[in-house]
Write a protein that holds these residues in place. Structure first.
Motif, PDB file in Angstrom:
ATOM      1  N   THR A 169       0.810  -1.217   0.000  1.00  0.00           N
ATOM      2  CA  THR A 169       0.000   0.000   0.000  1.00  0.00           C
ATOM      3  C   THR A 169       0.845   1.269   0.000  1.00  0.00           C
ATOM      4  O   THR A 169       0.515   2.235  -0.704  1.00  0.00           O
ATOM      5  CB  THR A 169      -0.931   0.006   1.228  1.00  0.00           C
ATOM      6  OG1 THR A 169      -1.703  -1.203   1.246  1.00  0.00           O
ATOM      7  CG2 THR A 169      -1.870   1.202   1.193  1.00  0.00           C
ATOM      8  N   ALA A 170       1.928   1.275   0.795  1.00  0.00           N
ATOM      9  CA  ALA A 170       2.689   2.515   0.981  1.00  0.00           C
ATOM     10  C   ALA A 170       4.161   2.395   0.597  1.00  0.00           C
ATOM     11  O   ALA A 170       4.902   3.372   0.717  1.00  0.00           O
ATOM     12  CB  ALA A 170       2.582   2.956   2.436  1.00  0.00           C
ATOM     13  N   ASP A 171       4.602   1.216   0.130  1.00  0.00           N
ATOM     14  CA  ASP A 171       6.013   1.001  -0.216  1.00  0.00           C
ATOM     15  C   ASP A 171       6.941   1.277   0.966  1.00  0.00           C
ATOM     16  O   ASP A 171       8.059   1.771   0.807  1.00  0.00           O
ATOM     17  CB  ASP A 171       6.422   1.866  -1.412  1.00  0.00           C
ATOM     18  CG  ASP A 171       5.758   1.427  -2.711  1.00  0.00           C
ATOM     19  OD1 ASP A 171       5.311   0.264  -2.771  1.00  0.00           O
ATOM     20  OD2 ASP A 171       5.684   2.241  -3.640  1.00  0.00           O
ATOM     21  N   VAL A 172       6.471   0.942   2.169  1.00  0.00           N
ATOM     22  CA  VAL A 172       7.270   1.075   3.385  1.00  0.00           C
ATOM     23  C   VAL A 172       7.503  -0.325   3.957  1.00  0.00           C
ATOM     24  O   VAL A 172       6.559  -1.117   4.072  1.00  0.00           O
ATOM     25  CB  VAL A 172       6.580   1.972   4.426  1.00  0.00           C
ATOM     26  CG1 VAL A 172       7.343   1.959   5.744  1.00  0.00           C
ATOM     27  CG2 VAL A 172       6.452   3.395   3.901  1.00  0.00           C
ATOM     28  N   VAL A 173       8.753  -0.615   4.311  1.00  0.00           N
ATOM     29  CA  VAL A 173       9.122  -1.935   4.810  1.00  0.00           C
ATOM     30  C   VAL A 173       9.405  -1.866   6.304  1.00  0.00           C
ATOM     31  O   VAL A 173      10.182  -1.021   6.759  1.00  0.00           O
ATOM     32  CB  VAL A 173      10.376  -2.469   4.088  1.00  0.00           C
ATOM     33  CG1 VAL A 173      10.752  -3.856   4.617  1.00  0.00           C
ATOM     34  CG2 VAL A 173      10.155  -2.511   2.581  1.00  0.00           C
ATOM     35  N   VAL A 174       8.754  -2.746   7.065  1.00  0.00           N
ATOM     36  CA  VAL A 174       9.056  -2.948   8.482  1.00  0.00           C
ATOM     37  C   VAL A 174       9.232  -4.448   8.700  1.00  0.00           C
ATOM     38  O   VAL A 174       9.035  -5.241   7.780  1.00  0.00           O
ATOM     39  CB  VAL A 174       7.946  -2.376   9.395  1.00  0.00           C
ATOM     40  CG1 VAL A 174       7.840  -0.865   9.250  1.00  0.00           C
ATOM     41  CG2 VAL A 174       6.609  -3.037   9.094  1.00  0.00           C
ATOM     42  N   THR A 175       9.585  -4.842   9.899  1.00  0.00           N
ATOM     43  CA  THR A 175       9.828  -6.256  10.184  1.00  0.00           C
ATOM     44  C   THR A 175       8.653  -6.852  10.959  1.00  0.00           C
ATOM     45  O   THR A 175       8.220  -6.275  11.963  1.00  0.00           O
ATOM     46  CB  THR A 175      11.108  -6.437  11.022  1.00  0.00           C
ATOM     47  OG1 THR A 175      12.203  -5.866  10.306  1.00  0.00           O
ATOM     48  CG2 THR A 175      11.400  -7.904  11.261  1.00  0.00           C
ATOM     49  N   PRO A 176       8.126  -8.001  10.518  1.00  0.00           N
ATOM     50  CA  PRO A 176       7.037  -8.638  11.271  1.00  0.00           C
ATOM     51  C   PRO A 176       7.523  -9.162  12.610  1.00  0.00           C
ATOM     52  O   PRO A 176       8.608  -9.732  12.711  1.00  0.00           O
ATOM     53  CB  PRO A 176       6.599  -9.779  10.349  1.00  0.00           C
ATOM     54  CG  PRO A 176       7.813 -10.105   9.539  1.00  0.00           C
ATOM     55  CD  PRO A 176       8.531  -8.792   9.349  1.00  0.00           C
ATOM     56  N   GLY A 177       6.712  -8.991  13.635  1.00  0.00           N
ATOM     57  CA  GLY A 177       7.101  -9.442  14.964  1.00  0.00           C
ATOM     58  C   GLY A 177       7.334 -10.933  15.062  1.00  0.00           C
ATOM     59  O   GLY A 177       8.115 -11.392  15.907  1.00  0.00           O
ATOM     60  N   ILE A 178       6.687 -11.717  14.180  1.00  0.00           N
ATOM     61  CA  ILE A 178       6.850 -13.166  14.220  1.00  0.00           C
ATOM     62  C   ILE A 178       8.295 -13.579  13.949  1.00  0.00           C
ATOM     63  O   ILE A 178       8.718 -14.679  14.308  1.00  0.00           O
ATOM     64  CB  ILE A 178       5.904 -13.830  13.186  1.00  0.00           C
ATOM     65  CG1 ILE A 178       5.826 -15.350  13.377  1.00  0.00           C
ATOM     66  CG2 ILE A 178       6.339 -13.499  11.766  1.00  0.00           C
ATOM     67  CD1 ILE A 178       5.138 -15.778  14.641  1.00  0.00           C
ATOM     68  N   ALA A 179       9.086 -12.673  13.344  1.00  0.00           N
ATOM     69  CA  ALA A 179      10.499 -12.980  13.085  1.00  0.00           C
ATOM     70  C   ALA A 179      11.271 -13.209  14.366  1.00  0.00           C
ATOM     71  O   ALA A 179      12.348 -13.816  14.342  1.00  0.00           O
ATOM     72  CB  ALA A 179      11.140 -11.844  12.289  1.00  0.00           C
ATOM     73  N   PHE A 180      10.727 -12.745  15.491  1.00  0.00           N
ATOM     74  CA  PHE A 180      11.431 -12.824  16.773  1.00  0.00           C
ATOM     75  C   PHE A 180      10.752 -13.782  17.748  1.00  0.00           C
ATOM     76  O   PHE A 180      11.068 -13.778  18.934  1.00  0.00           O
ATOM     77  CB  PHE A 180      11.521 -11.432  17.385  1.00  0.00           C
ATOM     78  CG  PHE A 180      12.096 -10.412  16.440  1.00  0.00           C
ATOM     79  CD1 PHE A 180      13.455 -10.328  16.232  1.00  0.00           C
ATOM     80  CD2 PHE A 180      11.258  -9.557  15.737  1.00  0.00           C
ATOM     81  CE1 PHE A 180      13.976  -9.406  15.340  1.00  0.00           C
ATOM     82  CE2 PHE A 180      11.771  -8.636  14.844  1.00  0.00           C
ATOM     83  CZ  PHE A 180      13.129  -8.556  14.644  1.00  0.00           C
ATOM     84  N   GLY A 181       9.835 -14.606  17.241  1.00  0.00           N
ATOM     85  CA  GLY A 181       9.154 -15.569  18.093  1.00  0.00           C
ATOM     86  C   GLY A 181       7.648 -15.396  18.024  1.00  0.00           C
ATOM     87  O   GLY A 181       7.132 -14.321  17.683  1.00  0.00           O
ATOM     88  N   SER A 182       6.930 -16.457  18.378  1.00  0.00           N
ATOM     89  CA  SER A 182       5.470 -16.460  18.223  1.00  0.00           C
ATOM     90  C   SER A 182       4.779 -15.412  19.079  1.00  0.00           C
ATOM     91  O   SER A 182       3.703 -14.920  18.716  1.00  0.00           O
ATOM     92  CB  SER A 182       4.915 -17.851  18.556  1.00  0.00           C
ATOM     93  OG  SER A 182       5.267 -18.228  19.879  1.00  0.00           O
TER      94      SER A 182
END
Length: 417
Positions: free
Chosen positions: A372-385
């Protein structure tokens, strides 16, 4: 003479060769969970293929330059022929002495022996992984909070061990409750890994928690591992503790430090471990079998960084604090519930929106934000459930770019509530 192979053997060999058959992966590698950052790279590649102009606030990869004083020390070191030889596997004595001086100046820890209680590392991630290789056998346990930097768990899995994840919650300030550890797990545990200031949550640990943790690890004979990668990226007058500010910690503890964030030296790959001499010796033993240490010229730069940290670090911290303040103000204006900004790390840890039908978890939120906005962040699941209802934003772009990212969210009507 070697007898010629019979026809059936030749046929089978050719059959195998034509298929290009390779051995299967080791079970420990094959069973690792999917590395979410690899999935994120694929999403970014597809977005760029459609012509997207991405603002990437995902990976915690510092964008600022290494201080010129440090670069000059490395350049001078490169010109020294002595540095062209294999380096000292422990780290050159001058480097280990600089570490001991810095630990005393920064934390007031006066009893670090540079000969036996300091180990040079090719970045702290390498050292953390090697510690698991040194101590974890099949069936052994590492205890770590349920929101964690990936190597804190993956190194144990690669070593054949099990990981016990302690629940973390916002209600407890993302500090685990040691009373929730089953006694059977504690008896099997060899390592207890913590990291405060915390990546990804930005949470902080106080002296009372560290004292409880030291006592707990002593009780069960567990090695206490403190990953203190963000010890110097702290704001508002806050000064993170070393685990060695706790009496008796050196009996069971080791602490890892990195130059990546503190001095914008992520690409140089340099860090150190400090602490209990027996644990440090185990790291040294692993390194003698796996690598040849850090370039001596880079160690020269690291010495300069440590010895001039009092002048080099404040401008870096000031820039990160200004970036944090921009994002705090911007996300607040978009409805995010931010009461008190975190006084440490290069991240923000925020809940995903609740009012968007396209968003059910952290991965779907990250994909929606990117599309939608061409902005990248990191999903929290990358660091555990436990992180699946959160996302991490990195302060790794100039202030003008952060304003641009917030403007994109506003223009697309993206809000928390």
């Amino acid at each position: 003479m070697t007898p010629p192979p019979d026809a059936s053997t030749t046929k089978e060999a050719k059959k195998g060769q034509s298929k290009g058959v390779l051995p299967s992966l080791s079970a420990r590698l094959d069973k690792l969970p999917t590395y979410v950052f690899a999935e994120l790279d694929e999403l970014k590649a597809r977005a760029r293929a459609r012509g997207a102009d991405l603002i990437d606030l995902g990976m915690g990869n510092p964008d600022m330059a290494t201080p010129s004083l440090v670069v000059e020390a490395i350049q001078k070191g490169v010109q020294n022929p002595e540095n062209h030889r294999y380096p000292n596997l422990k780290g050159k004595p001058e480097y280990r002495q600089a570490v001991a001086r810095w630990m005393e100046r920064r934390f007031g820890v006066k009893d670090i022996d540079p000969e036996t209680e300091v180990q040079a590392l090719i970045g702290s991630k390498e050292g953390l992984a090697h510690l698991s290789f040194a101590y974890i056998n099949n069936g052994d346990v590492t205890i770590t909070p349920s929101l964690y930097y990936p190597v804190h768990s993956r190194a144990t899995w690669l070593s054949g061990g099990d990981v016990h994840h302690l629940p973390m919650s916002a209600e407890r300030g993302f500090i685990p409750d040691l009373k929730n550890i089953p006694d059977e797990i504690a008896r099997r545990a060899k390592l207890f890994i913590v990291s405060y200031p915390n990546n990804p949550t930005t949470a902080l640990a106080n002296e009372a928690f560290y004292s409880e943790l030291v006592a707990y690890c002593k009780k069960y004979g567990i090695i206490l591992v403190s990953d203190l990668a963000y010890s110097e990226i702290a704001f508002d007058g806050y000064k993170p503790l070393s685990i060695f500010n706790i009496p008796g910690a050196k009996e069971i503890a080791v602490e890892f430090h990195s130059f990546s964030k503190t001095f914008n030296m992520a690409g140089w790959r340099v860090g150190f471990a400090v602490g209990n001499a027996q644990i440090i010796k185990s790291l040294y033993s692993i390194k003698t079998n796996l690598d040849y240490g850090i370039s001596s010229a880079i160690q020269d730069g690291a010495i300069a960084a440590l010895d001039h940290s009092q002048t080099l670090v404040p401008p870096i911290v000031k820039e990160y604090q200004e970036r944090r303040d921009i994002l705090v103000e911007g996300f607040r204006a978009l409805g995010w519930p931010i009461e008190t900004p975190s006084p440490a790390t290069i991240y923000m840890w925020l809940p995903i929106p609740k009012n968007n039908p396209a968003v059910t978890d952290s991965k779907s939120w990250v994909k929606y934000l990117l599309d939608t906005a061409d902005v990248v962040v990191t999903p929290g699941i990358a660091f555990g459930s436990d992180g699946d209802q959160y996302f991490r934003v990195s302060l790794v772009s100039p202030k003008a770019v952060l304003h641009q990212a917030l403007d994109r969210l506003k223009e697309k009507g993206i809000r928390y509530s």
